[in-house]
Design a protein around this motif. Structure first.
Motif, PDB file in Angstrom:
ATOM      1  N   ARG A  60      17.019  29.696 -28.321  1.00 10.11           N
ATOM      2  CA  ARG A  60      15.983  28.881 -28.951  1.00 10.11           C
ATOM      3  C   ARG A  60      16.515  28.361 -30.281  1.00 10.11           C
ATOM      4  N   ASP A  64      11.118  24.630 -35.784  1.00 13.77           N
ATOM      5  CA  ASP A  64      10.353  23.838 -34.813  1.00 13.77           C
ATOM      6  C   ASP A  64      11.197  22.850 -34.021  1.00 13.77           C
ATOM      7  N   THR A  65      12.522  23.043 -33.989  1.00  8.38           N
ATOM      8  CA  THR A  65      13.409  22.177 -33.214  1.00  8.38           C
ATOM      9  C   THR A  65      14.414  23.014 -32.445  1.00  8.38           C
ATOM     10  N   GLU A 107      14.340  27.946 -24.609  1.00  8.64           N
ATOM     11  CA  GLU A 107      12.980  27.730 -25.114  1.00  8.64           C
ATOM     12  C   GLU A 107      13.033  26.525 -26.049  1.00  8.64           C
ATOM     13  N   HIS A 109      11.499  23.741 -28.374  1.00  7.26           N
ATOM     14  CA  HIS A 109      10.554  23.103 -29.275  1.00  7.26           C
ATOM     15  C   HIS A 109      11.197  21.823 -29.808  1.00  7.26           C
ATOM     16  N   ALA A 129       7.957  23.006 -24.903  1.00  6.21           N
ATOM     17  CA  ALA A 129       6.662  22.787 -25.536  1.00  6.21           C
ATOM     18  C   ALA A 129       6.157  21.417 -25.128  1.00  6.21           C
ATOM     19  N   ALA A 132       7.641  18.579 -27.023  1.00  9.39           N
ATOM     20  CA  ALA A 132       9.100  18.472 -27.097  1.00  9.39           C
ATOM     21  C   ALA A 132       9.615  17.253 -26.339  1.00  9.39           C
ATOM     22  N   ALA A 189       2.637  24.205 -27.217  1.00  4.90           N
ATOM     23  CA  ALA A 189       3.604  24.676 -28.205  1.00  4.90           C
ATOM     24  C   ALA A 189       3.244  26.050 -28.768  1.00  4.90           C
ATOM     25  N   LEU A 192       4.337  28.824 -26.338  1.00  7.56           N
ATOM     26  CA  LEU A 192       5.664  28.782 -25.721  1.00  7.56           C
ATOM     27  C   LEU A 192       6.419  30.097 -25.853  1.00  7.56           C
ATOM     28  N   THR A 193       6.427  30.681 -27.041  1.00  7.48           N
ATOM     29  CA  THR A 193       7.168  31.925 -27.234  1.00  7.48           C
ATOM     30  C   THR A 193       6.584  33.047 -26.379  1.00  7.48           C
TER      31      THR A 193
END
Length: 264
Positions: A60, A64-65, A107, A109, A129, A132, A189, A192-193
């Motif tokens: 990941r 946030d990216t 993952e 984002h 997400a 994304a 979003a 997602l985790t």
């Protein structure tokens, strides 16, 4: 949880080694990586894959990216050999993920663009997400799509989708990515985790030998395609266009900017 920091890449290991996480970047520059970081990523994936207790690896991005690709400032005024070496390091990282004996989950984002897209496609499963985007906006910079780059996209989405996205550089949203086969699941979003955690837990509960055999079996099917891409390696960039395109794309103050435009 134990965390082992490294420049541009951090690693956190969970569940007594059964599930590992590689976190890309430090949250700045949309987690775009220089060439040396791709080489470190390859080594770290290899080291984790050698752990017999490992059952699942999650990749990941920090913050946030996911990954906006390669850090273009790394190539400003660079010698041609350095640029080619950077692309070789990228391919080492992607191949290390494909060769990792356990499932690797991306993952996603934010954005997975260029080399970030290839990073996601090298993984076994991709969760995105709903906000994304993913794609390969490289042609405008004079970057030449390699057979390996194309093969990863063709393997999950087919030749027609690969052609359109490579020809246009279009980034697609999560809903479209799932419809095209570029991603496996679209998830809100905020969830997602948690969704990634549930998927990794479901995999980790299975007999390790069976999961490793399943990955090996799928890899054997894709093996001839991957071998074919290694024949007659091509230059990574069109020299006459690459340098000016990078300079124009970055602009005069880009080296100091915390978040450059989307990189290949």
């Amino acid at each position: 949880m134990t965390a082992v920091p490294a420049p541009d890449i951090s690693i956190a290991t969970f569940r007594s080694g059964a599930v590992a996480e590689i976190r890309i970047g430090d949250g700045s520059r949309r987690n775009a990586l220089p060439g040396a970081a791709w080489a470190r990523l390859a080594r770290q994936v290899g080291e984790l894959g050698a752990c017999r207790s490992l059952r699942v690896l999650v990749i990941r991005g920090h913050g946030d990216t996911f990954c906006a690709g390669s850090d273009l400032t790394d190539w400003v005024d660079a010698e041609p050999g350095y640029v080619e070496e950077s692309f070789a390091h990228m391919e080492e990282a992607f191949s290390a993920i494909e060769d990792c004996p356990v499932p690797v989950i991306a993952e996603i984002h934010g954005v997975a663009a260029g080399a970030g897209c290839q990073l996601a496609l090298a993984c076994d499963l991709r969760l995105m997400a709903d906000s994304a985007r993913i794609g390969m906006p490289i042609a405008r910079l004079g970057i030449l799509a390699s057979p390996a780059f194309a093969a990863r996209m063709v393997a999950v989405a087919g030749p027609s989708v690969a052609r359109e996205l490579l020809y246009t550089g279009r980034l697609v949203d999560a809903r479209t990515a799932v419809a095209l086969g570029l991603a496996d699941h679209q998830v809100p979003a905020a969830q997602l985790t948690d969704r990634t955690g549930r998927l990794t837990a479901a995999i980790a509960e299975q007999p390790p030998a069976a999961i490793r055999a399943a990955k090996l079996a799928v890899g054997a099917v894709l093996g001839p395609q991957r071998t074919a891409t290694a024949v007659n390696p091509r230059p990574a960039v069109a020299r006459s266009h690459f340098g000016p395109a990078i300079a124009a794309f970055l602009g005069p103050s880009a080296a100091a900017a915390p978040d450059p435009p989307l990189a290949p």
